[in-house]
Enzyme design. Structure first.
Site, PDB file in Angstrom:
ATOM      1  CG  ASP A 199      -1.456  -4.052   9.784  1.00 55.85           C
ATOM      2  OD1 ASP A 199      -0.399  -3.220   9.132  1.00 55.85           O
ATOM      3  OD2 ASP A 199      -2.517  -4.035   9.171  1.00 55.85           O
ATOM      4  CE  LYS A 228      -1.574   3.441   5.832  1.00 55.73           C
ATOM      5  NZ  LYS A 228      -1.449   1.892   5.111  1.00 55.73           N
ATOM      6  NE  ARG A 234      -2.621   3.965  -2.832  1.00 51.94           N
ATOM      7  CZ  ARG A 234      -3.087   4.217  -1.694  1.00 51.94           C
ATOM      8  NH1 ARG A 234      -2.859   5.086  -0.936  1.00 51.94           N
ATOM      9  NH2 ARG A 234      -4.115   3.374  -0.903  1.00 51.94           N
TER      10      ARG A 234
END
Length: 417
Positions: A199, A228, A234
């Site tokens: 991840d 990020k 998002r």
């Protein structure tokens, strides 16, 4: 200061929207998982693609009228494959958590053992936390960091893997600030014939420009968010070089855990992938890392405890025990002066997650608005000053002065001109 070309009429929708615009512009955002998408990316998210349903995949939809939707998704896939130098990608995930669950769903049966990082040591809820569906569907066991060094304890990873023989090992983090040794995780996974999921949600942008090691050609499946350090909308994506796993992943996403893809978000992801191919993006990531390292150094010089003694990424974690305050109080007092942080548990925290003994600091958002060492130095000294004043919350005159200084600093670095 120029904001958006929006007239805030006297209705609740526009009032709330405009209030959030002003809040973002006039607050310094140090939350490591947040950033500012470009105006072009925001425009894609609000486009007419919002209106279209598109269950299924390229050239294989369960709805008609997907001619251009197919091309949008195809373009996003091709761009992200090029960006990460990988063969297969699924860009339909609504979030990083759903990407992680789809990855597990494609590899595991209910009750299978998964090995993941402890939540308070820097792991993520979706990595097998007992309060998350990933920890309810699967039997989670955990590794952590070395209490002396603050680095991942690879001996513990090895011992837990040999003892419990997990089906999947998850490498990745939410508040761990050091480089992850993907090759060590691969070595341990191969010893027990386990799958490896990496991840990279927090470090994807750094990986793209070569400032952080890539797990491509090491991990079986890679998951990441797109908002990020990647600075997109998002959302989430899943990557792999294994065709058989690619088929399982696609089935896990749809019809497994999701219905129709959000085509407007896929379009925004695609544009963010294009932006990440630019020279400006390379310079941005270098500044993010430089700011983070310098920020951690300044906080240490101001007698704050930084877990592991520094950072190799865009974030670091403060241990507030020596300041005799909680993360909750730190978050509260700094929001009073327009600085936004998030409380965060530290390894072996005695406080609950709602209180916590730490604070996570990130530099992606402030770097997006142009902050460099001068502004970092100012922020670190301000934080130290405010925390070291015993009765700071009752000194309204001082708080007003600091807040005014913060607002003026924000006005000099607008997010959206």
């Amino acid at each position: 200061m120029k904001f958006h070309d929006l007239i805030c009429e006297n209705n609740i929708d526009n009032i709330l929207f405009c209030s959030e615009i002003y809040k973002q512009e006039l607050n310094i955002n140090l939350i490591a998982s947040e950033n500012y998408s470009s105006k072009e990316v925001l425009l894609q998210q609000s486009s007419c693609l919002t209106n279209k349903y598109s269950e299924g995949y390229y050239k294989s939809r369960y709805y008609g009228g997907c001619k251009y939707v197919d091309e949008v998704e195809f373009l996003a896939i091709e761009r992200v494959k090029r960006l990460f130098n990988i063969k297969y990608a699924n860009v339909q995930l609504h979030s990083g958590s759903q990407a992680n669950f789809a990855a597990l769903y494609s590899l595991c049966s209910v009750g299978d053992i998964i090995l993941c990082m402890k939540l308070d040591h820097g792991g993520h809820l979706s990595h097998g936390s007992k309060i998350n569906c990933s920890g309810k569907f699967y039997h989670s066991i955990y590794y952590g960091i070395d209490n002396k060094t603050g680095y991942i304890d690879y001996n513990e990873v090895l011992n837990m893997a040999l003892r419990y023989k997990p089906k999947v090992i998850i490498a990745g983090c939410s508040s761990y600030s050091r480089i992850i040794d993907w090759n060590m995780f691969r070595f341990i996974s191969d010893l027990i014939n386990a799958y490896l999921i990496a991840d990279i949600s927090h470090v994807a942008g750094l990986i793209i420009v070569g400032l952080y090691p890539s797990p491509v050609n090491i991990a079986d499946i890679i998951t990441t968010t797109t908002h990020k350090t990647l600075r997109g909308p998002r959302g989430g994506i899943i990557l792999t070089n294994n065709y058989e796993l690619k088929k399982k992943i696609d089935q896990a996403v749809f019809p497994g855990i999701q219905g129709g893809a959000l085509v407007n978000i896929i379009a925004a992801k695609s544009l963010a992938f294009k932006e990440a191919m630019s020279c400006d993006f390379v310079l941005y990531q270098k500044q993010v890392l430089e700011n983070s390292k310098y920020f951690a150094e300044c906080m240490i010089n101001n007698e704050f405890i930084v877990i592991s003694g520094g950072t190799d990424t865009h974030l670091f974690l403060l241990n507030l025990n020596n300041k005799k305050i909680s993360g909750k109080y730190f978050e509260y007092i700094f929001e009073k002066i327009n600085i936004i942080v998030n409380k965060n548990c530290i390894p072996n925290d005695f406080c609950s997650s709602n209180v916590s003994s730490g604070v996570r600091i990130g530099t992606s958002a402030i770097t997006s608005r142009g902050f460099k060492k001068k502004e970092i130095f100012y922020l670190s000294n301000l934080m130290s000053k405010l925390i070291n004043i015993t009765d700071s919350m009752n000194d309204k005159k001082m708080l007003y002065k600091i807040k005014s200084d913060v607002v003026n600093l924000c006005k000099n670095f607008p997010i959206y001109d």
